[in-house]
Design a protein around this motif. Structure first.
Motif, PDB file in Angstrom:
ATOM      1  N   ARG A  39       1.014 -14.148   4.851  1.00 16.75           N
ATOM      2  CA  ARG A  39       1.657 -13.552   5.877  1.00 16.75           C
ATOM      3  C   ARG A  39       1.488 -14.383   7.210  1.00 16.75           C
ATOM      4  O   ARG A  39       2.451 -14.645   8.029  1.00 16.75           O
ATOM      5  N   ASN A  40       0.414 -14.594   7.476  1.00 17.34           N
ATOM      6  CA  ASN A  40      -0.088 -15.166   8.791  1.00 17.34           C
ATOM      7  C   ASN A  40       0.020 -16.858   8.837  1.00 17.34           C
ATOM      8  O   ASN A  40      -0.538 -17.509   9.696  1.00 17.34           O
ATOM      9  N   ARG A  41       0.840 -17.285   7.926  1.00 15.35           N
ATOM     10  CA  ARG A  41       0.681 -18.838   7.787  1.00 15.35           C
ATOM     11  C   ARG A  41       1.399 -19.569   8.910  1.00 15.35           C
ATOM     12  O   ARG A  41       1.044 -21.024   9.245  1.00 15.35           O
ATOM     13  N   ASP A  53     -13.372 -14.341  15.349  1.00 14.79           N
ATOM     14  CA  ASP A  53     -12.401 -14.405  16.278  1.00 14.79           C
ATOM     15  C   ASP A  53     -11.748 -15.727  16.732  1.00 14.79           C
ATOM     16  O   ASP A  53     -12.628 -16.467  16.970  1.00 14.79           O
ATOM     17  N   GLY A  54     -10.577 -15.852  16.425  1.00 10.93           N
ATOM     18  CA  GLY A  54      -9.951 -17.135  16.883  1.00 10.93           C
ATOM     19  C   GLY A  54      -9.954 -18.134  15.616  1.00 10.93           C
ATOM     20  O   GLY A  54      -9.219 -19.168  15.980  1.00 10.93           O
ATOM     21  N   ILE A  55     -10.463 -17.955  14.536  1.00 18.35           N
ATOM     22  CA  ILE A  55     -10.471 -18.999  13.514  1.00 18.35           C
ATOM     23  C   ILE A  55      -8.955 -19.126  13.049  1.00 18.35           C
ATOM     24  O   ILE A  55      -8.250 -18.111  12.978  1.00 18.35           O
ATOM     25  N   SER A  56      -8.607 -20.267  12.739  1.00 16.10           N
ATOM     26  CA  SER A  56      -7.568 -20.497  11.808  1.00 16.10           C
ATOM     27  C   SER A  56      -7.545 -19.898  10.474  1.00 16.10           C
ATOM     28  O   SER A  56      -8.503 -20.119   9.569  1.00 16.10           O
ATOM     29  N   PRO A  57      -6.119 -19.400   9.902  1.00 25.57           N
ATOM     30  CA  PRO A  57      -5.956 -18.907   8.760  1.00 25.57           C
ATOM     31  C   PRO A  57      -6.659 -19.635   7.542  1.00 25.57           C
ATOM     32  O   PRO A  57      -7.365 -19.329   6.811  1.00 25.57           O
ATOM     33  N   GLU A 273      -0.211   0.880   5.972  1.00 27.90           N
ATOM     34  CA  GLU A 273       0.601   0.778   7.174  1.00 27.90           C
ATOM     35  C   GLU A 273      -0.209  -0.181   8.301  1.00 27.90           C
ATOM     36  O   GLU A 273       0.520  -0.533   9.098  1.00 27.90           O
ATOM     37  N   MET A 274      -1.342  -0.289   8.275  1.00 31.28           N
ATOM     38  CA  MET A 274      -2.207  -1.321   9.149  1.00 31.28           C
ATOM     39  C   MET A 274      -2.292  -2.483   8.648  1.00 31.28           C
ATOM     40  O   MET A 274      -2.804  -2.782   7.532  1.00 31.28           O
ATOM     41  N   HIS A 275      -1.797  -3.509   9.286  1.00 31.52           N
ATOM     42  CA  HIS A 275      -1.697  -4.902   9.024  1.00 31.52           C
ATOM     43  C   HIS A 275      -2.565  -5.691   9.829  1.00 31.52           C
ATOM     44  O   HIS A 275      -2.139  -6.356  10.775  1.00 31.52           O
ATOM     45  N   LEU A 276      -3.717  -5.822   9.495  1.00 28.46           N
ATOM     46  CA  LEU A 276      -4.769  -6.930   9.989  1.00 28.46           C
ATOM     47  C   LEU A 276      -5.739  -7.397   8.842  1.00 28.46           C
ATOM     48  O   LEU A 276      -5.977  -6.785   7.855  1.00 28.46           O
ATOM     49  N   VAL A 277      -6.082  -8.628   9.225  1.00 30.12           N
ATOM     50  CA  VAL A 277      -6.936  -9.235   8.137  1.00 30.12           C
ATOM     51  C   VAL A 277      -7.928  -8.528   7.910  1.00 30.12           C
ATOM     52  O   VAL A 277      -8.421  -8.403   6.568  1.00 30.12           O
ATOM     53  N   VAL A 278      -8.803  -7.723   8.801  1.00 27.11           N
ATOM     54  CA  VAL A 278     -10.100  -7.086   8.337  1.00 27.11           C
ATOM     55  C   VAL A 278      -9.822  -5.849   7.587  1.00 27.11           C
ATOM     56  O   VAL A 278     -10.401  -5.777   6.564  1.00 27.11           O
TER      57      VAL A 278
END
Ligand SMILES: Cc1cc2nc3c(=O)[nH]c(=O)nc-3n(C[C@H](O)[C@H](O)[C@H](O)COP(=O)(O)OP(=O)(O)OC[C@H]3O[C@@H](n4cnc5c(N)ncnc54)[C@H](O)[C@@H]3O)c2cc1C
Length: 304
Positions: A39-41, A53-57, A273-278
């Motif tokens: 999704r975050n491409r 924090d701030g790493i590229s996917p 419903e929560m959409h975060l990498v972690v």
């Protein structure tokens, strides 16, 4: 030729990869089938993940894949799962490249897809200065003049959230605002400029938004944009197998990541419903533990 594994994981984003890591360490054979459209491409940086924090996917995935090599029973294939048949204990997964995998358990970590709005210039800025979630990218746009492209109830929600990052923002509903009188009054009380004219285009330079131009000639200068894309399920396969979903296409799971269909689990954006990498990674880990527990119980109980 068919390959037999303990667990087939459909989707190799943070949820699927973390599940594979947990299962590989638990000495289970795993195939992760991933078509590689996370999704975050579109983004260069992923925020809010402790120690990264701030790493590229892409870099996050590279590190994860490097570490997973330590567990040889985990196999990654770049392919698309097209059809799945069978039941708990023996699922058959056929891929676009006509390979068949048989697995005892299934994990859907297929993510959600954002369908960007059909606005001229939006794809030029999406992922660079136009984003969807203030928790992911609000800090980078703090105190800046922003445009929110959103209407209806979501606009109220986004306006309220974004107030924590900047007080300089304008709402463009890009057509009827679909607000109640009370909601319109709420927006007025907070002195948020709101326009309902259709958006003609977004002007930008090198991915950096400069202004939103409306059909009526209004030009709204901005350095960033938040918008609400239409969100659809990453794959119809869970529904095809009878997994219950919400109206929004989220697979309904219990606290262990288990769906209503025996042997089938789901994790990540598609099951939350929560959409975060972690969150996706943690739900993947949880599903991995649950699947391993079920496999261990089956072996244990067969010897009672
Ligand atoms: C623009 C943007 C910026 C974001 N920024 C952040 C951020 O800064 N921080 C943060 O925490 N979160 C961020 N997110 C959210 C984050 O990207 C998601 O929460 C996370 O990627 C979800 O992981 P997932 O494993 O559930 O799904 P995904 O990462 O979407 O992975 C799902 C995978 O499954 C594959 N797949 C689907 N169907 C099939 C099939 N049939 N066969 C094979 N493979 C299949 C897909 O191709 C994809 O590779 C951002 C999202 C977007 C859109």
């Amino acid at each position: 030729m068919e390959q037999h594994v303990d667990v087939a994981i459909i989707g190799g984003g943070p949820a699927g990869v973390n599940a594979a890591l947990v299962l590989g360490r638990a000495r289970k054979s795993v195939v992760v089938i991933d078509e590689g459209r996370p999704r975050n491409r579109v983004t260069r940086e992923s925020h809010g993940l402790l120690s990264r924090d701030g790493i590229s996917p892409r870099e996050l995935r590279r590190i994860a894949m490097e570490q997973i090599k330590a567990y040889p029973a985990v196999q990654f294939v770049k392919d698309t799962a097209v059809t799945i048949t069978g039941t708990d204990g023996d699922f058959q997964i056929t891929t676009a490249q006509a390979t068949t995998y048989r697995s005892k358990k299934l994990l859907f970590a297929v993510g959600m897809k954002d369908l960007p709005l059909n606005i001229d210039g939006l794809t030029d800025v999406y992922g660079t200065s136009a984003f969807i979630c203030p928790y992911c990218d609000g800090w980078e746009l703090r105190d800046q003049p922003l445009v929110l492209i959103v209407h209806g109830e979501k606009a109220i929600h986004l306006a309220k959230s974004l107030a924590g990052w900047t007080d300089q923002y304008t709402i463009c509903t890009n057509g009827p605002d679909e607000w109640t009188n009370e909601q319109r009054e709420e927006i007025k009380q907070h002195n948020i400029p709101a326009f309902d004219a259709a958006i003609q285009r977004i002007e930008s330079s090198d991915g950096m938004a400069q202004s939103v131009v409306l059909e009526d000639g209004t030009v709204i200068p901005c350095t960033g944009i938040f918008f609400a894309p239409k969100l659809v399920t990453g794959s119809d396969l869970p529904q095809a197998l009878g997994c219950q979903t919400t109206e929004a296409g989220i697979v309904i799971v219990d606290e262990f990541g288990k769906t209503n269909v025996p042997g089938i689990y789901s994790a990540g954006d598609v099951a939350s419903e929560m959409h975060l990498v972690v969150t996706a990674a943690s739900l993947g880990a949880l599903a991995g533990v649950s699947i391993n527990g079920e496999l261990l119980s089956e072996v244990w109980n067969s010897k009672n």
